[in-house]
Design an enzyme around this catalytic site. Structure first.
Site, mmCIF file in Angstrom:
data_model
loop_
_atom_site.group_PDB
_atom_site.id
_atom_site.type_symbol
_atom_site.label_atom_id
_atom_site.label_comp_id
_atom_site.label_asym_id
_atom_site.label_seq_id
_atom_site.Cartn_x
_atom_site.Cartn_y
_atom_site.Cartn_z
ATOM 1 N N ASP A 157 0.819 -1.314 0.052
ATOM 2 C CA ASP A 157 -0.026 0.050 0.108
ATOM 3 C C ASP A 157 0.956 1.321 0.096
ATOM 4 O O ASP A 157 1.932 1.383 0.481
ATOM 5 C CB ASP A 157 -1.016 -0.005 1.141
ATOM 6 N N GLU A 198 0.203 -0.858 6.062
ATOM 7 C CA GLU A 198 1.116 -0.262 6.726
ATOM 8 C C GLU A 198 0.828 1.228 6.872
ATOM 9 O O GLU A 198 1.010 1.879 7.799
ATOM 10 C CB GLU A 198 2.425 -0.333 6.172
#
Length: 387
Positions: A77, A142
Site C-alpha cells: 500500500d 502499513e
C-alpha cells in the site's frame, strides 16, 4: 544489467503501475503472487476485517519447510499521490527517466519488495529449497491504521506452524545514499489531547466569562518546558511536538468556551506509554492552578524497541559494504514501521532504498539503487543459508 536486476526492475515497475492507495490493493499483490507462485512458492491471500476499519488484502508466501527460516517483510500500500498534475509523470506510470523510476510507492516500498522478491526467486533457482525456508510477509495496511495487516498476518503464519528465525523489513532506511543506514529499532509514538474548559461570554464583559486559552497556553508550556530525557546510547532524546491548537471560534467578539491542543510524542526505550502519560499528567497538575482541563492519551500500539546487533546484523552489514563500499550506521531514527509488530516474533532489522523522496511529489528511486539492493539481498541469502 544482470538478469536478476532486470527482473527486479520489471517487477518494481509492474507494482508501481498498480494504484494501491490504502486500503485498495488495486491488484498489486496479484502481480507479486504470480511471480512467486511461478517460482514454486506456496502462497496464501488473506483478507482481514474488523468492525469500523476497511478490509485489507495480505499475502503470505513461503518456500521450504525447515529451519533456518528467513522472512522478508513489506507493504504494497502507498499514500495518496496528491495532485497528479503536479507530478513530472503520472504517479502510477512507473516512468523510467534519467536513470530513475518515478511513481508513488517506488521508494516506500515497492522497489525493495521487487528487490527481495527477485533475490529470493533467484536464490531458489540457483540453490533449491533444501537449505531452509524463505517467506514473504506482505501487507496492504502499513500506511493506514495498521489494524488488519502485519500484526494479524504474523498471527496467521504462527497458527499454521511458521517459526521465523530472522526478518528483514524493506523500509527506505537510507537518508541520502544506499548503504548508509540499517534500522535496528524504532522510537515509540504516543498521541494525546489536552482540553481546557472555560465559560463563553462577550469580549466586552470578560468578568462574566472565563477564557480557556491562557490556561491552555500555560499547560502546554508545562508539558514542553523541560526535556523528557537526554537520549540513550541508541536513541535520540524523546520529543513532544504540539501539532494542533484550536478553539473552533470564528468570531472576534466571543470568548470561547473551550480550547484544545493535540500532540505527538516520539519516545525512546526509557519510557512506556504508561510512564510517559504519568509524567505528563504530573507536569499538568503542577501547572493547572484553577484550570478545568482533561489530558487524554490515545491507545498506543507503537512501543520503542531495540534489536541488539547480532550475527544476522553482521551478515547484512557485510553484504552492504561488499556492494556499496559503505559501512552502514545502526540507527533507531525515523517514524514507526511494522517492525514494531514483527519484533515480538523474531529479531528484525530494516534496510531498503533511499527515502529522500518518499511520500513526496515526484517520488523516485534510482535504477542502479534497485539493482544494487537486489544484489545485497541476494548476497545476504547466500551467506545466511551457509553460516
Amino acid at each position: 544489467m544482470s538478469d536478476l536486476a532486470a527482473s527486479a526492475i520489471d517487477l518494481c515497475r509492474a507494482l508501481v503501475r498498480r494504484p494501491s492507495v490504502t486500503p485498495d490493493d488495486a491488484g498489486a499483490q496479484d502481480v507479486l503472487e504470480a511471480r512467486l507462485k511461478a517460482a514454486g512458492f506456496a502462497t496464501d491471500r488473506i483478507v482481514f476485517s474488523e468492525s469500523g476499519t476497511p478490509d485489507i488484502q495480505n499475502l503470505y508466501a513461503r518456500i521450504g519447510t525447515s529451519a533456518p527460516h528467513l522472512v522478508f517483510a513489506g507493504h504494497t500500500d502507498v499514500v495518496p499521490p496528491g495532485n497528479a498534475a503536479s507530478w513530472r509523470f503520472d504517479p502510477f506510470s512507473a516512468e523510467l527517466s534519467e536513470g530513475a523510476i518515478y511513481g508513488r510507492g517506488v521508494a516506500d516500498m515497492k522497489g525493495a519488495i521487487a528487490a527481495f522478491a527477485a533475490a529470493a526467486i533467484g536464490f531458489v533457482q540457483r540453490s533449491g529449497t533444501g537449505k531452509g525456508s524463505i517467506s514473504l510477509l506482505i501487507t496492504g495496511d502499513e500506511e493506514g491504521p495498521a489494524i488488519n495487516g502485519t500484526k494479524k498476518l504474523l498471527r496467521f503464519a504462527q497458527e499454521r506452524g511458521a517459526r521465523f528465525d530472522h526478518c528483514i523489513l524493506g523500509e527506505p532506511t537510507n537518508p541520502d545514499a544506499l548503504g548508509e543506514m540499517i534500522k535496528i529499532g524504532r522510537r515509540g509514538s504516543l498521541n494525546g489531547t489536552l482540553r481546557v474548559k472555560g465559560r463563553q461570554g462577550h469580549v466586552a464583559y470578560p468578568q462574566r466569562a472565563k477564557n480557556p486559552i491562557p490556561q491552555l497556553v500555560r499547560l502546554i508550556e508545562a508539558l514542553i518546558a523541560a526535556p523528557l530525557d537526554a537520549g540513550t546510547a541508541h536513541f535520540d532524546a524523546s520529543n513532544l511536538e504540539i501539532v494542533s491548537v484550536d478553539v473552533g471560534n470564528l468570531a472576534f467578539n466571543i470568548i470561547p468556551a473551550e480550547a484544545h491542543a493535540r500532540f505527538n510524542i516520539r519516545f525512546n526505550d526509557l519510557w512506556t506509554p504508561e510512564t510517559l502519560a504519568a509524567e505528563l499528567r504530573k507536569r499538568a497538575r503542577a501547572a493547572a492552578e484553577d484550570a478545568d482541563y482533561e489530558l487524554r492519551f490515545e491507545p498506543c500500539n507503537a512501543l520503542a524497541f531495540l534489536m541488539p546487533p547480532d550475527g544476522f546484523t553482521d551478515l547484512l552489514r557485510a553484504a552492504i559494504e561488499k556492494h556499496t563500499g559503505r559501512k552502514p550506521s545502526l540507527s533507531t531514527s525515523g517514524g514507526t514501521s511494522d517492525a514494531r509488530f514483527i519484533r515480538a516474533y523474531c529479531p528484525v532489522v530494516e534496510f531498503g532504498l533511499v527515502g529522500a523522496t518518499m511520500h513526496m511529489i515526484d517520488e523516485h528511486a534510482a535504477v542502479k539503487d534497485i539493482e544494487v539492493l537486489t544484489a545485497i539481498y541476494s548476497t545476504l541469502l547466500e551467506d545466511y543459508f551457509s553460516f
